[in-house]
Design an enzyme around this catalytic site. Structure first.
Site, PDB file in Angstrom:
ATOM      1  N   ASP A 297      40.148  10.152  18.160  1.00  0.00           N
ATOM      2  CA  ASP A 297      40.918   8.975  18.874  1.00  0.00           C
ATOM      3  C   ASP A 297      40.399   9.285  20.490  1.00  0.00           C
ATOM      4  O   ASP A 297      39.572  10.087  20.560  1.00  0.00           O
ATOM      5  CB  ASP A 297      42.384   9.590  18.961  1.00  0.00           C
ATOM      6  CG  ASP A 297      43.261   8.974  19.771  1.00  0.00           C
ATOM      7  OD1 ASP A 297      42.892   7.634  20.145  1.00  0.00           O
ATOM      8  OD2 ASP A 297      44.465   9.198  20.134  1.00  0.00           O
TER       9      ASP A 297
ATOM     10  N   ARG B  77      58.053   2.590  23.371  1.00  0.00           N
ATOM     11  CA  ARG B  77      56.908   2.868  23.851  1.00  0.00           C
ATOM     12  C   ARG B  77      56.881   3.538  25.280  1.00  0.00           C
ATOM     13  O   ARG B  77      57.192   2.929  26.081  1.00  0.00           O
ATOM     14  CB  ARG B  77      55.699   1.935  23.593  1.00  0.00           C
ATOM     15  CG  ARG B  77      54.364   2.828  24.323  1.00  0.00           C
ATOM     16  CD  ARG B  77      53.185   1.843  23.937  1.00  0.00           C
ATOM     17  NE  ARG B  77      52.697   2.142  22.653  1.00  0.00           N
ATOM     18  CZ  ARG B  77      51.523   2.107  21.966  1.00  0.00           C
ATOM     19  NH1 ARG B  77      50.622   1.260  22.698  1.00  0.00           N
ATOM     20  NH2 ARG B  77      51.238   2.250  20.772  1.00  0.00           N
TER      21      ARG B  77
ATOM     22  N   CYS C 238      42.746   5.442  15.339  1.00  0.00           N
ATOM     23  CA  CYS C 238      43.914   4.632  15.641  1.00  0.00           C
ATOM     24  C   CYS C 238      43.528   3.410  16.334  1.00  0.00           C
ATOM     25  O   CYS C 238      44.516   2.463  16.186  1.00  0.00           O
ATOM     26  CB  CYS C 238      44.801   5.553  15.950  1.00  0.00           C
ATOM     27  SG  CYS C 238      44.360   6.098  17.832  1.00  0.00           S
TER      28      CYS C 238
ATOM     29  N   ARG D 102      49.669  -0.600   9.611  1.00  0.00           N
ATOM     30  CA  ARG D 102      50.650  -0.545  10.498  1.00  0.00           C
ATOM     31  C   ARG D 102      51.919  -1.173  10.190  1.00  0.00           C
ATOM     32  O   ARG D 102      52.957  -0.986  10.242  1.00  0.00           O
ATOM     33  CB  ARG D 102      50.096  -0.796  12.044  1.00  0.00           C
ATOM     34  CG  ARG D 102      49.259   0.390  12.616  1.00  0.00           C
ATOM     35  CD  ARG D 102      49.723   1.653  12.955  1.00  0.00           C
ATOM     36  NE  ARG D 102      50.636   1.638  13.624  1.00  0.00           N
ATOM     37  CZ  ARG D 102      50.817   1.613  14.930  1.00  0.00           C
ATOM     38  NH1 ARG D 102      49.737   1.531  15.684  1.00  0.00           N
ATOM     39  NH2 ARG D 102      51.822   1.499  15.713  1.00  0.00           N
TER      40      ARG D 102
ATOM     41  N   GLN E 246      52.052   5.518  13.667  1.00  0.00           N
ATOM     42  CA  GLN E 246      50.519   5.536  13.453  1.00  0.00           C
ATOM     43  C   GLN E 246      50.193   6.496  12.279  1.00  0.00           C
ATOM     44  O   GLN E 246      49.396   5.996  11.424  1.00  0.00           O
ATOM     45  CB  GLN E 246      49.879   5.925  14.808  1.00  0.00           C
ATOM     46  CG  GLN E 246      48.338   6.302  14.666  1.00  0.00           C
ATOM     47  CD  GLN E 246      47.756   4.575  14.485  1.00  0.00           C
ATOM     48  OE1 GLN E 246      48.086   3.831  15.353  1.00  0.00           O
ATOM     49  NE2 GLN E 246      46.872   4.514  13.479  1.00  0.00           N
TER      50      GLN E 246
ATOM     51  N   HIS F 257      53.059  10.026  18.012  1.00  0.00           N
ATOM     52  CA  HIS F 257      52.997   8.491  17.389  1.00  0.00           C
ATOM     53  C   HIS F 257      53.245   8.412  16.072  1.00  0.00           C
ATOM     54  O   HIS F 257      52.326   8.277  15.209  1.00  0.00           O
ATOM     55  CB  HIS F 257      51.393   8.104  17.786  1.00  0.00           C
ATOM     56  CG  HIS F 257      51.241   6.531  17.818  1.00  0.00           C
ATOM     57  ND1 HIS F 257      52.145   5.801  17.588  1.00  0.00           N
ATOM     58  CD2 HIS F 257      50.299   5.885  18.156  1.00  0.00           C
ATOM     59  CE1 HIS F 257      51.671   4.665  17.657  1.00  0.00           C
ATOM     60  NE2 HIS F 257      50.447   4.495  18.040  1.00  0.00           N
TER      61      HIS F 257
HETATM   62  N1   CP Z   1      46.877   2.500  17.558  1.00  0.00           N
HETATM   63  C1   CP Z   1      47.994   1.797  18.463  1.00  0.00           C
HETATM   64  O1   CP Z   1      49.036   2.299  18.739  1.00  0.00           O
HETATM   65  O2   CP Z   1      47.486   0.447  19.061  1.00  0.00           O
HETATM   66  P1   CP Z   1      48.129  -0.126  20.391  1.00  0.00           P
HETATM   67  O3   CP Z   1      47.969   0.856  21.356  1.00  0.00           O
HETATM   68  O4   CP Z   1      47.350  -1.249  20.497  1.00  0.00           O
HETATM   69  O5   CP Z   1      49.416  -0.510  20.018  1.00  0.00           O
HETATM   70  N1  NVA Z   2      46.252   8.576  22.148  1.00  0.00           N
HETATM   71  C1  NVA Z   2      46.059   7.469  22.515  1.00  0.00           C
HETATM   72  C2  NVA Z   2      46.541   6.263  21.429  1.00  0.00           C
HETATM   73  C3  NVA Z   2      46.579   5.145  21.736  1.00  0.00           C
HETATM   74  C4  NVA Z   2      47.114   4.251  20.414  1.00  0.00           C
HETATM   75  C5  NVA Z   2      47.020   7.198  23.683  1.00  0.00           C
HETATM   76  O1  NVA Z   2      47.998   7.672  23.810  1.00  0.00           O
HETATM   77  O2  NVA Z   2      46.703   6.405  24.699  1.00  0.00           O
END
Ligand code: CP
Ligand code: NVA
Length: 335
Positions: A242, A120, A282, A310, A150, A147
């Site tokens: 989102d 990440r 999400c 997930r 997701q 992502h």
């Molecule tokens: N949706 C998602 O990726 O959640 P987190 O940021 O908690 O991993």
């Molecule tokens: N678009 C958001 C998704 C979080 C799961 C971010 O990148 O923060």
């Protein structure tokens, strides 16, 4: 003293070639039939998890996260354990992954120890670089651009609820961000229908959009881009939103809080969608910003189905990329 020649057990070439792509950096790394395979395998994993208890037996997975996480971290950890593998989580939120040594060196270390690398990151290029160098599968667990885990879980959730994904129409409202990019590419690959309403200047990345449109030309997917949220939800089976401010964009919060309110998913907006339409997010949700409590807590909301899925979908991804049929991780080809 006698000497020994150590040899690794041979893996049939046909089995290795079965999965020519070993990374999931972008949804573009998967073919439509692989996405369909992930949907089918996720169905089996969800229905009969006990049948897959040793699928990752002897495999160790490394996870490095530069940003916070609840769902992604826990669903990967629980998923790997549920498949009989083990996992190391490295909290990378205090400094970027390459602060101490190069991504190339990190990649060539990790490939000697682990069967898959889950990242990440802020920069999408970080995931791409590790994937370029590591002879072990690399999975994007969220970057600034995509992502993919997701989006695959979200489309699996839609598949469970509506069946034929080619007929499903998803309306995405709000920021043209990483989640949207992966949804867009997945919809394109699946030949599905997606409508996107974003404020002027906050649309999807143009390169991703061009690629999604190119894929849609082959698969028959329908992609519609607009700015009017009410028009977007008309005829939709699912309404998705989102955060208005993604991780890493906190300095834009004030400006965005003035621009995005027309895109809030509230009862009035949901009333413009068909009565069967579900609400998706999400998570984490910023309650009473991009979505009201009334909508996210309503019977139309399937956000916790998405969160549950997930885990099932990431198990399927891990089996595809790091299971016994994937490439052996110890054959280093130092780039
Ligand atoms: N949706 C998602 O990726 O959640 P987190 O940021 O908690 O991993
Ligand atoms: N678009 C958001 C998704 C979080 C799961 C971010 O990148 O923060």
């Amino acid at each position: 003293m006698s000497s020994h020649t150590l040899t690794a057990p041979a893996m049939p070439q046909a089995e290795i070639n079965q999965y020519p792509r070993q990374d999931l950096v972008s949804i573009r790394d998967l073919t439509p039939s692989q996405i369909d395979g992930i949907m089918q395998l996720s169905t089996r994993l969800k229905a009969r998890p006990e049948d897959f208890r040793t699928a990752l037996s002897g495999k160790h997975i490394a996870m490095f996260f530069e940003k916070p996480s609840l769902r992604t971290r826990l669903t990967f950890e629980a998923g790997v354990c549920g498949l009989g593998g083990s996992v190391s989580f490295v909290d990378q939120t205090h400094e970027r992954l390459d602060a101490r040594e190069t991504l190339k060196d990190i990649a060539h270390n990790l490939e000697r120890w682990v069967s898959a690398i889950v990242l990440r990151t802020f920069a999408h290029a970080t995931v791409e670089r590790v994937a370029e160098f590591a002879n072990a599968p690399v999975i994007n667990a969220l970057s600034e651009l995509e992502h993919p885990c997701q989006a695959l879980a979200d489309y699996f959730t839609l598949y469970e609820r509506f069946g034929d994904l080619k007929k499903v129409r998803l309306a995405y409202l709000g920021d043209g961000n990483n989640v949207l990019h992966s949804l867009l590419l997945t919809a394109a690959q699946l030949g599905s229908k997606i409508r996107i309403a974003t404020p002027e200047g906050y649309g999807a990345n143009s390169q991703i959009l061009i690629e999604a449109l190119e894929i849609a030309n082959h698969t028959g997917a329908t992609i519609e881009i607009m700015t009017d949220p009410r028009r977007a939800v008309r005829g939709a089976d699912a309404v998705y939103t989102d955060a208005w401010v993604s991780m890493g964009h906190e300095l834009e919060a004030d400006e965005r809080s003035r621009i995005f309110p027309p895109y809030q998913v509230n009862d009035k907006l949901m009333a413009c969608a068909p009565s069967h339409a579900v609400f998706m997010h999400c998570l984490p949700a910023h309650r009473n910003q991009e979505v009201t409590d009334a909508v996210i807590d309503s019977v139309r909301s399937i956000v916790f189905d998405q969160a549950e899925n997930r885990m099932h979908v990431q198990k399927a991804i891990l089996m595809l990329l790091a299971g016994s049929a994937s490439r052996m991780p110890t054959r280093s080809n130092h780039a």
